[in-house]
Scaffold this active site. Structure first.
Site, PDB file in Angstrom:
ATOM      1  CB  SER B 207      16.667 -15.961   8.397  1.00  0.00           C
ATOM      2  OG  SER B 207      16.966 -14.632   7.810  1.00  0.00           O
ATOM      3  CG  ASP B 371      20.068 -10.175  13.318  1.00  0.00           C
ATOM      4  OD1 ASP B 371      20.182  -9.417  12.100  1.00  0.00           O
ATOM      5  OD2 ASP B 371      19.497 -11.083  13.310  1.00  0.00           O
ATOM      6  CG  HIS B 405      20.507 -12.527  10.105  1.00  0.00           C
ATOM      7  ND1 HIS B 405      19.350 -12.396  10.920  1.00  0.00           N
ATOM      8  CD2 HIS B 405      20.246 -13.277   9.068  1.00  0.00           C
ATOM      9  CE1 HIS B 405      18.515 -13.089  10.277  1.00  0.00           C
ATOM     10  NE2 HIS B 405      18.815 -13.734   9.098  1.00  0.00           N
TER      11      HIS B 405
END
Lengths: 439, 439
Positions: B207, B371, B405
């Protein structure tokens, strides 16, 4: 300086990285010149996060001559409890009801729309399906009598939380009963009774309207000849409930919401409604569209970066929130979005296929492959389940439109073509052509 | 009653629809018994939308003995302007730095995590990558010296908006300079200098951490031997910016935010932070996961439906907001999420491929197919561009995990396996095995 040294040992062709390293590391300001007023808030006034006392909301000053009104002067009982002493429905019509009264199309709207789907003599503003309805158009007003009703619970002339109770003489606010899609459909069929329409040529709807359209066909099998349901689902899934919950929370967190009793306040929960609409907008469009439309375009190339919006996409969302915020009643958003969450065609049945056995007429299902709110798998499943329930007259289309959930408002080529074909085809046979006739 | 008549003409096997029609239409209450206190607000107290005066936020009472602290006592210049007279970075380490000091792995965190990736003697709580780091584990602490730093701008021991300025003796609040990913990486490399680590075995991150890891490899090609970047991107796309913008707006709309100067107020903008975290949670997980986990499960089968949360998914989101709200500084969320929006590896270059020419070491890119925040196409593109830029040592994996995610936090099988393989393989050759040697 260590980092400048590192930057300098980069290979020569690294022009872009060198440029950028210099930008990052060239400053060497003496401690006494340190700027203590830093950048976080420069331009905060452009954030438009302040509470703005706007003009009077549109829904409180709707011109009554712009739509027809059906006043049902009897009690109206809600599915989950609660009874209203009367209800009103605002509606508009296009085309003419024929003598046999069998050419009517009931067009159900989405959550935020009103009855104005198309311009007419009382309101020359273009409607939300302006180019889909008209002579020789997808919904041909030379052939069909089109009826579009403002949903029960909404705020454009139909009874909703902002309506004055004839008993208390005050707005219902959050004493309004919890609404379900069943109640909305039931109310619109009361209007059909009033108009003398015993059987619809078709019910048509997208999103919330698609839920209504499906439910009409399922609940009133003798009154609906064809069902069209676009960008909708058989039951609300948790990912969609999540997005609507966030919108409701944004409104309910606004101190001006005041548990729903804000109609006599100077300020309505406009900020909460703005944020709610911005969250909704994210679910109405698509990442691929935004990438193409905005990319990483900034609002300004010269203004310093702050915590406030910097990118065009932020400006766009902000604008969507702004324009919606004086047009829609925050309480209506709470009620109608809750109704969508509660929608489940299989309620009370053993399975969805079991429930859909009652949907016997021809059905058109469509969806957009970029829809985030009602992902296309939901329309695919819906179509599959209706077929599994024994219906051999299901037409199903997936659209590769960029416009996500809003495809139904924008994609005239695909949606319009399918609508017209489905509404005007007389099927002599149903289902697949028999395999034995194939080569 | 007209509608009951209609319901009764349904075919006999329609048991489920009949049941449900009765529910909808059986009530026939005399007008004088109408319940004017309707359902909209029953149970409103369960909405937990009231402002709750919580315990003192965790970040204001962090125990300093739980992490190591690097005090950089020189000016720190930010890329977009602004200079701090000093910075502090909280960090933790696992394993041992070898004599050659070439076995260090720098683990960059996501937006909301702190330096506690794994339990250690000073803090026995499990860390956010507890099962990925340890002896013989994916990141083997018998082989590697793992360093995890709380990001500059965060609130767990490193300098951020909540830190006291040594000049004004007050929290910086929103006078803190705008932070970029460049600044975060630069700060962590100052710590590496301090530790005497000239060259990393690898930089690792997911991320925001993946952005940092990519940038490290690109910016310090002589100091990073391998780059791992999971669930991240080469540049922030507008759909991700949109979701972060909504979170910032939720915080900034909270009247208690007070333009960021809330540290001496009795109440912090907890409600705004809660809503922001709930919006974030929607982007961290996936619809398919929620469908499997919650479906349409209600919070109660007996309580009446109101405008308040009814479904388990709403309860889950609410809980996520609650638990985060006293642990994280709202201003840190504003600064770090803005930094993510501003991230663009191609900044100052002609194209992304041009920029990525500087990423010459072996690279591992991974992503999750569910995601929403960093859709897998972004990792696919990233991997493709790095290859196009001439790097023949790119490993690329797509995971079919349900966890969206957050897969990088949860999927030990896929993430762990790829991590270990990539960190411990010595490549004698690069790229594909020559075709001529194939049968």
């Amino acid at each position: 300086m260590f980092f400048i040294k590192r930057a300098l040992v980069l290979p020569r062709r690294s022009v872009c990285v060198l440029k950028w390293s210099k930008l990052a590391y060239s400053t060497n300001i003496p401690i006494e010149d340190l700027d203590l007023e830093f950048k976080g808030l420069d331009g905060i006034s452009k954030c438009t996060i302040q509470s703005i006392e706007g003009p009077e909301p549109v829904y409180l000053k709707l011109k009554e001559n712009m739509y027809k009104s059906f006043h049902y002067e009897n009690k109206f009982t809600f599915k989950l409890g609660g009874v209203l002493p009367e209800i009103k429905l605002a509606y508009e019509t296009w085309g003419h009801l024929n003598e046999k009264k069998d050419n009517a199309i009931l067009l159900f709207t989405g959550l935020s729309a009103n009855s104005h789907a198309k311009r007419n003599a009382n309101n020359l503003q273009p409607g939300w399906w302006e180019d889909f309805i008209g002579e020789k158009m997808a919904i041909d007003t030379e052939k069909f009598y089109v009826i579009c009703v403002n949903h029960l619970g909404s705020c454009f002339g139909s009874s909703g939380p902002y309506s004055i109770s004839p008993i208390t003489k005050k707005p219902y606010a959050t004493t309004f009963p919890i609404i379900t899609v069943d109640d909305m459909v039931k109310a619109q069929f009361l209007l059909l009774d009033h108009l003398g329409v015993d059987r619809l040529h078709a019910s048509v709807g997208s999103s919330l309207g698609g839920m209504c359209s499906l439910l009409s066909g399922l609940k009133y099998p003798l009154r609906v000849s064809k069902v069209i349901a676009i960008s909708t689902c058989a039951r609300a899934e948790p990912s969609s409930i999540a997005m609507r919950y966030l919108q409701r929370k944004a409104i309910m967190l606004d101190p001006k919401w005041n548990n729903g009793f804000y109609y006599d306040q100077k300020e309505h929960p406009i900020n909460g409604l703005r944020l709610a609409r911005e969250i909704a907008t994210v679910t109405y469009r698509s990442g691929p569209e935004w990438k193409e439309r905005f990319g990483r375009k900034k609002m300004s190339d010269t203004e310093p970066i702050t915590l406030c919006p910097s990118f065009e996409i932020e400006n766009y969302l902000n604008h969507q929130g702004e324009t919606f915020s004086t047009k829609y009643d925050p309480n209506s958003l709470l009620y109608l979005s809750k109704a969508m969450d509660l929608f489940d065609l299989a309620e009370g049945c053993d399975s969805m296929v079991d429930a859909l056995q009652h949907l016997k007429c021809p059905v058109l299902i469509m969806g957009s492959q970029t829809d985030i709110l009602f992902p296309v798998k939901q329309q695919r499943d819906l179509s599959k389940w209706i077929k599994e329930a024994g219906n051999s007259q299901v037409s199903y289309f997936e659209m590769d439109s960029l416009y996500g959930h809003d495809t139904f408002l924008l994609n005239l080529n695909d949606v319009g073509t399918a609508l017209k074909g489905f509404l005007e085809t007389k099927l002599n046979k149903t289902g697949e052509i028999s395999k034995s006739k194939k080569k």
